[in-house]
Design a protein around this motif. Structure first.
Motif, PDB file in Angstrom:
ATOM      1  N   GLU A   1       0.812  -1.215   0.000  1.00  0.00           N
ATOM      2  CA  GLU A   1       0.000   0.000   0.000  1.00  0.00           C
ATOM      3  C   GLU A   1       0.845   1.265   0.000  1.00  0.00           C
ATOM      4  N   ILE A   2       1.997   1.234   0.655  1.00  0.00           N
ATOM      5  CA  ILE A   2       2.805   2.447   0.833  1.00  0.00           C
ATOM      6  C   ILE A   2       3.701   2.743  -0.362  1.00  0.00           C
ATOM      7  N   LEU A   3       4.316   1.702  -0.924  1.00  0.00           N
ATOM      8  CA  LEU A   3       5.375   1.930  -1.909  1.00  0.00           C
ATOM      9  C   LEU A   3       4.922   2.639  -3.188  1.00  0.00           C
ATOM     10  N   PRO A   4       3.743   2.371  -3.756  1.00  0.00           N
ATOM     11  CA  PRO A   4       3.393   3.060  -5.012  1.00  0.00           C
ATOM     12  C   PRO A   4       3.427   4.580  -4.908  1.00  0.00           C
ATOM     13  N   SER A   5       2.796   5.161  -3.881  1.00  0.00           N
ATOM     14  CA  SER A   5       2.795   6.628  -3.761  1.00  0.00           C
ATOM     15  C   SER A   5       4.170   7.148  -3.374  1.00  0.00           C
ATOM     16  N   LEU A   6       4.912   6.378  -2.584  1.00  0.00           N
ATOM     17  CA  LEU A   6       6.275   6.774  -2.225  1.00  0.00           C
ATOM     18  C   LEU A   6       7.157   6.862  -3.466  1.00  0.00           C
ATOM     19  N   VAL A   7       7.111   5.831  -4.290  1.00  0.00           N
ATOM     20  CA  VAL A   7       7.936   5.802  -5.497  1.00  0.00           C
ATOM     21  C   VAL A   7       7.532   6.910  -6.454  1.00  0.00           C
ATOM     22  N   SER A   8       6.235   7.120  -6.590  1.00  0.00           N
ATOM     23  CA  SER A   8       5.757   8.169  -7.486  1.00  0.00           C
ATOM     24  C   SER A   8       6.278   9.541  -7.065  1.00  0.00           C
ATOM     25  N   THR A   9       6.280   9.809  -5.778  1.00  0.00           N
ATOM     26  CA  THR A   9       6.777  11.095  -5.273  1.00  0.00           C
ATOM     27  C   THR A   9       8.280  11.226  -5.482  1.00  0.00           C
ATOM     28  N   LEU A  10       9.004  10.119  -5.274  1.00  0.00           N
ATOM     29  CA  LEU A  10      10.458  10.161  -5.448  1.00  0.00           C
ATOM     30  C   LEU A  10      10.851  10.355  -6.909  1.00  0.00           C
ATOM     31  N   MET A  11      10.069   9.814  -7.835  1.00  0.00           N
ATOM     32  CA  MET A  11      10.425   9.901  -9.251  1.00  0.00           C
ATOM     33  C   MET A  11       9.996  11.216  -9.879  1.00  0.00           C
ATOM     34  N   ALA A  12       9.140  11.958  -9.182  1.00  0.00           N
ATOM     35  CA  ALA A  12       8.710  13.240  -9.730  1.00  0.00           C
ATOM     36  C   ALA A  12       8.835  14.321  -8.667  1.00  0.00           C
TER      37      ALA A  12
END
Length: 563
Positions: free
Chosen positions: A163-174
């Motif tokens: 649940e956590i990683l998708p939004s975390l990764v999205s924020t880190l990549m943009a």
């Protein structure tokens, strides 16, 4: 570094088979998943493998792994001065954008600063700038209490990776800015992300008095849970024989525990008990049977899975073997037991935990002596004569009479095993596994102190003397000093970071505590008042008010809660 050492460190890759397909898109983010222990331990962790799968299959991410070097390699690495490298690409950890520690057990906290030091990365988050990777951590130990290592971390995941990683990764990549503080601010707004530098512990008279928060920072970080039906079951994604379960394909059947034993975090930090759909598990098992002849079913409460007998029977009917990670005494499904027998199991583990009925009631184990004996009878009747029995000593309010009752119960079980063994002309063995009570955050017993080591040692001696001379009975006791360290890190606050730094450099706990002027007994043994701020109050892994009510239900408001 010698050629022999280099060869020894890259050998694991040659013996692995990866079942998940890495993303082939151009990498926007380089991440290294780090387990703060040795390869064999790390690759036995289904949580670690699951985080690796989630990241390596995400478009735009290049993911590698790193582990604590083996002892000989560690010494040679220190002598050589070379930085810690990733397993796959042999890259220095400082070359990655983010380092993600997967940490299941508090004693591994000691290895976080050790591995950062080996990687030539400053230990403390405030010492690192934009030229260095972000350092993140997640896992069950962090759900309980991240504060002992909070000063080393830029961010902490409070919740489940699916649940956590998708939004975390999205924020880190943009990222909206290259400024690290602005990036951390954006990350702190995501569900389940805790950024320790925005929260400042305040101490009065040597004890935690609360936290102050930077403007705009939430004062409470709720734990995030995943809906398992929306995700494939966690399962083995890297096959290797260099693990504790090298002959198995592991599949997680459920998450959490429905029983809520008052000493155990598993019944509280994972929220409601969640079970995978039966067909999803069958599909995962079918994939596993392409590679292994034995399926390991994993979860904190495997035998509570609604279709556990049917699932085990399916594995056996497919011509394979099955193993389960836990077996609750009042959930000994006949089909499951038959499947374990057909799989060649010679030993089954049971956990009465409380030695007396009074203590089992106190910890809400909800087990009677009759249920314990009936479960043993069902197992013995299937000619499984080796039993491992787990008991906890040093539970709050434990007395000598509780230990006497423990001895009587074990003696009764042993007699029944012997009687069955004589009939079959084959003797079994009972292994009595003794562990001291360790107070854990987010349990009703979080306010209780751990019993003093000399008192625990006396209780161990009593059990040794009481059970001495009994053939076919073995007594195994968990390291009491190791459990003391675990209790310290379970209940500790940020002042533990200096202690961990010294221990990572080789100091003993006693010496590190002396050098830090830390009274470890204050953290480990003290019964904490119900209204006192706790180091983990920032984290929403469970309802504190409900835990307080449960504590009062167990003891009453005026009862002694020290051992």
């Amino acid at each position: 570094m010698s050629r022999r050492a280099k060869t020894r460190r890259v050998d694991p890759l040659a013996e692995e088979r990866t079942l998940c397909q890495s993303s082939r898109e151009r990498a926007l983010l380089k991440m290294c998943v780090v387990y703060p222990n040795h390869y064999r331990t790390a690759m036995s962790s289904l949580g670690f493998q699951t985080v690796y799968r989630l990241l390596t299959t995400t478009p735009g991410i290049h993911c590698e792994r790193a582990f604590l070097p083996e002892r000989d390699d560690l010494e040679e690495q220190r002598r050589s001065g070379l930085p810690l490298l990733s397993l796959e690409g042999r890259r220095p950890l400082s070359d990655f954008d983010l380092i993600a520690f997967s940490t299941s057990f508090e004693p591994d906290y000691v290895n976080l600063p050790l591995m950062l030091d080996l990687a030539r990365i400053p230990l403390y988050s405030h010492q690192r700038d934009e030229s260095l990777p972000l350092v993140m951590a997640g896992g069950a130990a962090l759900f309980l209490n991240p504060e002992p290592v909070a000063d080393f971390l830029d961010l902490v995941c409070i919740g489940e990776g699916e649940e956590i990683l998708p939004s975390l990764v999205s924020t880190l990549m943009a990222p909206t800015s290259s400024d690290r503080r602005e990036l951390l601010t954006a990350l702190s707004r995501l569900p389940g992300i805790y950024v320790p530098r925005f929260h400042h512990p305040r101490y009065e008279s040597g004890r935690l008095a609360g936290f102050e928060h930077d403007p705009g920072s939430a004062g409470f970080i709720p734990r995030v849970s995943a809906e398992l039906e929306r995700h494939p079951p966690a399962q083995t994604v890297i096959l290797t024989e260099n693990t504790e379960f090298g002959d198995m394909f592991l599949v997680e059947v459920s998450r959490g525990c429905p029983h809520g034993c008052r000493f155990c975090g598993a019944g509280f930090i994972y929220g409601r008990f969640r079970q995978q759909p039966y067909q999803a598990l069958v599909d995962a098992i079918e994939r596993g049977l392409e590679h292994r002849g034995k399926i390991g079913l994993v979860g904190a409460a495997v035998s509570d899975y609604r279709d556990i007998g049917r699932l085990c029977r399916h594995v056996v009917e497919r011509g394979a073997k099955v193993s389960v990670s836990s077996l609750r005494i009042d959930r000994t499904d006949p089909d499951m037991l038959d499947a374990l027998v057909a799989s060649g199991h010679k030993t089954i583990s049971l956990a009465p935990e409380g030695g007396s009925q009074r203590l089992r009631d106190l910890i809400r184990k909800n087990l009677t002596e009759e249920q314990i004996l009936d479960a043993c009878e069902r197992i013995i009747a299937r000619d499984i004569l080796n039993l491992r029995l787990y008991f906890i000593i040093g539970l709050p309010t434990e007395t000598e009479s509780d230990l006497e009752e423990l001895v009587r119960l074990v003696t009764t079980i042993r007699q029944r095993v012997l009687e069955r063994g004589r009939a079959n002309r084959r003797l079994g063995t009972i292994t009595l596994s003794i562990n001291p009570f360790i107070p854990k955050p987010f349990t009703p017993f979080q306010w209780c102190g751990m019993e003093a080591l000399p008192s625990l040692e006396a209780k161990v001696k009593y059990l040794e003397q009481s059970l001495r001379g009994m053939a076919n009975l073995q007594l195994k006791v968990e390291s009491l000093k190791g459990c003391y360290l675990q209790a310290l890190l379970s209940r500790g606050d940020r002042r533990c970071s200096a202690l961990l730094e010294l221990m990572a450099r080789g100091a003993s706990l006693k010496k590190a505590a002396r050098d830090c002027a830390m009274d470890t007994d204050e953290l480990v043994r003290r019964a904490i008042p119900l209204d006192e701020p706790l180091p983990w109050d920032l984290i929403g892994s469970a309802d504190k008010e409900q835990l307080r009510k449960d504590f009062q239900l167990a003891f009453g408001t005026n009862e002694d809660r020290t051992a």
